[in-house]
Motif scaffolding. Structure first.
Motif, PDB file in Angstrom:
ATOM      1  N   HIS A 152      27.955 -11.597   8.113  1.00  0.00           N
ATOM      2  CA  HIS A 152      26.675 -11.513   7.406  1.00  0.00           C
ATOM      3  C   HIS A 152      26.848 -11.706   5.886  1.00  0.00           C
ATOM      4  CE1 HIS A 152      22.557 -10.002   6.845  1.00  0.00           C
ATOM      5  NE2 HIS A 152      23.028  -9.317   5.828  1.00  0.00           N
ATOM      6  N   HIS A 156      25.265 -14.354   3.133  1.00  0.00           N
ATOM      7  CA  HIS A 156      24.616 -14.151   1.828  1.00  0.00           C
ATOM      8  C   HIS A 156      25.221 -15.077   0.770  1.00  0.00           C
ATOM      9  CE1 HIS A 156      21.578 -11.132   2.419  1.00  0.00           C
ATOM     10  NE2 HIS A 156      22.404 -10.298   3.020  1.00  0.00           N
ATOM     11  N   SER A 210      22.865  -5.560  -1.737  1.00  0.00           N
ATOM     12  CA  SER A 210      21.753  -5.420  -0.790  1.00  0.00           C
ATOM     13  C   SER A 210      21.518  -3.946  -0.514  1.00  0.00           C
ATOM     14  CB  SER A 210      22.084  -6.170   0.502  1.00  0.00           C
ATOM     15  OG  SER A 210      23.136  -5.518   1.161  1.00  0.00           O
ATOM     16  N   ASP A 384      17.543 -10.900   4.255  1.00  0.00           N
ATOM     17  CA  ASP A 384      18.254 -11.387   5.444  1.00  0.00           C
ATOM     18  C   ASP A 384      17.470 -12.519   6.086  1.00  0.00           C
ATOM     19  OD1 ASP A 384      20.099  -9.507   4.875  1.00  0.00           O
ATOM     20  OD2 ASP A 384      19.449  -8.080   6.413  1.00  0.00           O
TER      21      ASP A 384
END
Ligand code: KG4
Ligand code: ZN
Length: 425
Positions: A152, A156, A210, A384
């Motif tokens: 993930h 980003h 985040s 996201d």
């Protein structure tokens, strides 16, 4: 190559179809995100099992929508039972909210011309990650296409490298690569956004901020990551959310808090009477490493709110401003120190907090000062999303030959690389 991207690591269910012939020109053919923010807002945070159920309910309808939108949805003349139905039943045994919809829809359509599925394997909330992974595995089994696991956080990073080439094009035919006319892909009623993946010079330094992460990641060469700094307690977004809560702002707190800060920043009439007293710490700003700590600022705000006779609108604005300044100064100082220490030739910002206008502006100034290019995701790609997962998947697919779908599992604490203990010295 057409890739289906799937992202379910937290409270956004996202799917996207992207096309790329060369790994650099990337067309987002369709992109859908369903956010659960409102559902979780009443609890002030994300409930993993509730989020998981939502992902399980959302994935099949979202897939149907993007297939329809891109013209990839072709109904079978005669619906037949899946040969692998039993295996799908086993795979989705823990996704009861999905199983029925999957078995009702997938056997009725022709296999779409999708070459691979990129899915987030971690980090994130494990029950949520599992739902995306199980969905990807089941589709992979039925359509006989590979699954590419994606980190993930690498997603980003890719979100910042996707630079837009065009505005939305409504043309029914979309030309993927004008160098090769044969690569034209027909999309009925399609809308595509075309991006170019920015080329970057190494080493590159990436600040990922985040709700769940705060990391300074050194990219030594393509796909080679090392974590040079990270938060020791709260993530930046988490700090925004918690401070916002203390000020009585809704969840997630980043947007409303930064809106208040922005008003104080631009409000020349601000009397500043009570506000002059407001001063928050800049934790670890002078520490001899690249780590962060944000829980102290939140605690300071807590004491402040208890001490103040009333939380007037003016005070709320001034606290927001001082909080945003404190966080930004720490982020800038650490990023600058790390960029100088490692001789960064590119800077990258990624993650939901990058939506913050003040942070964006200050990093733009710093990049000019350091004379290095800065890559920031466009606003829609800060939270996201699935295009970033699919784009990272394309890069992974180019590097690795094949992927073992069977052993794919959710990795809640997956890291991009080893944590370096190097300090400023
Ligand atoms: O990347 P993201 O969408 O989800 C996670 O992976 O965590 O980040 C969400 C976080 C939330 O904490 C939210 O409050 C924060 O990003 N955020 C902001 C802003 N917009 C979203 N923080 C500060 N300023 C903003 N404008
Ligand atoms: Zn994220």
């Amino acid at each position: 190559m057409i890739i289906l991207g799937i992202e379910t690591s937290c409270d956004e269910t996202a799917v996207a179809l992207i096309a790329s012939e060369n790994g650099t020109d990337i067309a987002v053919l369709a992109d859908k995100t369903l956010t659960q923010i409102e559902l979780h807002a009443q609890y002030g945070g994300v409930f993993p099992n509730m989020a998981k159920r939502e992902h399980a309910k959302n994935l099949v309808p979202l897939l149907k929508e993007i297939l329809k939108e891109t013209g990839f949805l072709k109904l079978k003349v005669k619906s037949e039972e899946l040969k692998v139905e039993e295996d799908v039943q086993t795979m989705l045994a823990r996704e009861p909210e999905m199983l029925d919809a999957f078995l009702k829809f997938i056997p009725t359509i022709e296999k779409p011309t999708i070459d691979a599925i990129a899915v987030t394997e971690g980090p994130g909330l494990e029950p949520c990650l599992w739902t995306g992974i199980n969905f990807a595995k089941a589709l992979s089994l039925v359509w006989n296409i590979p699954v590419i696991p994606v980190n993930h956080m690498e997603g980003h990073i890719f979100s910042a490298l996707l630079s837009r080439k065009n505005e939305i094009s409504n043309s029914p035919n979309y030309l993927i690569s004008n160098k090769n006319p044969k690569s034209e892909i027909q999309i009925s009623n399609g809308e595509a956004i075309s991006y170019q993946l920015s080329a970057i010079s190494y080493p590159s330094l990436s600040l990922l901020i985040s709700g769940g992460h705060t990391e300074l990641v050194l990219i030594k060469s393509e796909g080679e990551y090392e974590i040079v700094g990270q938060t020791r307690d709260d993530a930046v977004g988490e700090a925004f959310d918690k401070v916002a809560r203390l000020l009585g702002l809704p969840y997630p707190g980043g947007p409303p808090l930064s809106a208040l800060a922005e008003r104080a920043r631009t409000n020349a009439d601000s009397t500043q009477t009570d506000a002059e007293k407001i001063r928050l710490p800049r934790p670890m700003i002078h520490s001899n490493d690249f780590d962060f700590s944000f829980s102290g600022i939140k605690t300071s705000v807590l004491y402040l709110t208890k001490k103040l006779p009333a939380l007037t609108d003016n005070i709320k604005r001034e606290i927001s401003l001082e909080f945003e300044n404190a966080v930004t100064e720490v982020l800038l100082a650490k990023t600058k120190a790390a960029a100088e220490r490692y001789g960064a030739r590119t800077l990258i910002l990624g993650g939901g907090v990058v939506a913050n206008a003040h942070i964006r502006r200050e990093f733009e100034k710093m990049a000019v000062e350091l004379n290095v290019p800065l890559h920031i995701p466009e606003k829609t790609l800060t939270t996201d999303n699935a295009p970033m997962i699919a784009a990272a998947g394309i890069a992974r697919a180019g590097k690795a030959g094949s992927f073992e779908t069977e052993s794919l599992r959710a990795k809640g604490n997956l890291r991009l690389g080893a944590k370096l203990t190097n300090t400023l010295l």
